[in-house]
Design an enzyme around this catalytic site. Structure first.
Site, PDB file in Angstrom:
ATOM      1  N   SER A 150       0.905  -1.026  -0.032  1.00  0.00           N
ATOM      2  CA  SER A 150      -0.108   0.229  -0.225  1.00  0.00           C
ATOM      3  C   SER A 150       0.636   1.162   0.228  1.00  0.00           C
ATOM      4  O   SER A 150       1.793   1.639  -0.637  1.00  0.00           O
ATOM      5  CB  SER A 150      -1.139   0.375   1.710  1.00  0.00           C
ATOM      6  N   ASP A 238     -10.089  -3.591  -5.826  1.00  0.00           N
ATOM      7  CA  ASP A 238      -9.003  -2.735  -5.306  1.00  0.00           C
ATOM      8  C   ASP A 238      -8.905  -0.982  -5.945  1.00  0.00           C
ATOM      9  O   ASP A 238      -9.280  -1.132  -6.790  1.00  0.00           O
ATOM     10  CB  ASP A 238      -7.374  -2.971  -4.489  1.00  0.00           C
ATOM     11  N   HIS A 268      -7.852  -5.091  -0.748  1.00  0.00           N
ATOM     12  CA  HIS A 268      -7.038  -4.038  -0.862  1.00  0.00           C
ATOM     13  C   HIS A 268      -6.191  -4.535   0.943  1.00  0.00           C
ATOM     14  O   HIS A 268      -7.484  -4.040   1.882  1.00  0.00           O
ATOM     15  CB  HIS A 268      -7.376  -2.721  -0.786  1.00  0.00           C
TER      16      HIS A 268
END
Length: 291
Positions: A150, A238, A268
């Site tokens: 991320s 996502d 995600h």
């Protein structure tokens, strides 16, 4: 309307969503992360904390005394606002144990207290420190890889842009790569898949910096030639999926050896979940590091 998530992923996604605050309050988000239970990672022979020229790091060495191994400098996710060494301890253990590499996990400064460029500057400092310590750690400095999930993936990508000559590979797990957030996946998965578009937009606001700057939005870098081999791991459901795919296309067009692993039916953050896709992703990542 059919659900894009697998049944197991949907159940987990709904449980996680119910326990996670909306955007707007860093303290509430950090408290939720701290309260979340997480399974311990595998045993690693030596795990110790260190100081990388003022940046706290945690070093995972699966085989003390070995030599010539890859060195992975890892940046945790959390929207540049939350998480740290403890939240990503299990994942770093898994990477080290499965790959045989030494993993250096970086506790970079968080926004909004420390906005851009604090985090990428800490990331670069940690990379330089890790390379300087490579021989002592039993690693080959020419096998240094930057990695992150991320927002940590953003930091890995930015670090590779800033110091391509010092990095042999970059491994990016569902990274945010463009503050514009103007992709189809950002619209399709804006709500209902744990990591919302509203959260991501707020994280970008806390992080700061000029959205057009390539050290903020790596996808906007004018030239990607000369970057190291790359692995991009994405969740199909996502907000950030299409940014990752776009970056992979640009890397390929620039002549960079870039592989993409797109996992269907997951959201995600799946890397930290008990879903089978997480096991598959770690195994593939470990093989890529060894390669």
């Amino acid at each position: 309307m059919s659900d894009s998530l697998s049944p197991a992923a949907r159940r987990l996604c709904d449980l996680m969503t119910a326990a996670f605050p909306g955007p707007g309050d860093p303290d509430a988000l950090r408290a939720a992360v701290a309260a979340g239970g997480r399974a311990p990672g595998p045993a690693v022979a030596d795990v110790h904390d260190d100081d990388a020229c003022g940046v706290p790091v945690r070093v995972y060495d699966p085989d003390p005394g070995a030599s010539g191994r890859p060195l992975v400098v890892h940046f945790h996710g959390g929207g540049w606002v939350m998480c740290g060494l403890d939240t990503h301890d299990a994942g770093c253990r898994r990477l080290a144990a499965a790959s045989g590499a030494v993993v250096v996990s970086v506790d970079y400064r968080l926004a909004p207290e420390h906005p851009w460029p604090a985090a990428p500057d800490d990331a670069l400092t940690a990379l330089l420190w890790a390379r300087s310590r490579a021989a002592a750690l039993g690693c080959d400095p020419d096998r240094t890889i930057v990695a992150g999930d991320s927002s940590g993936g953003t930091l890995a990508a930015v670090t590779a842009l800033r110091a391509a000559e010092l990095v042999a590979g970059q491994m990016l797990f569902y990274p945010p790569l463009d503050a514009a957030m103007d992709t189809r996946s950002a619209e399709t998965y804006a709500r209902g898949y744990f990591h919302t578009a509203a959260h991501m937009a707020w994280y970008w606001d806390q992080y700061g910096g000029d959205p057009a700057h390539p050290h903020v939005s790596p996808l906007r870098a004018p030239d990607l030639t000369g970057l190291p081999r790359t692995l991009i791991v994405l969740a199909d459901c996502d907000v950030l999926r299409d940014e990752g795919l776009a970056y992979a296309r640009r890397l390929g067009e620039a002549g960079v050896d870039c592989g993409v692993q797109l996992y269907p039916g997951v959201f995600h953050g799946f890397l930290g979940s008990p879903l089978p896709a997480a096991d598959a992703a770690y195994a593939a990542a470990a093989a890529w590091i060894r390669g």
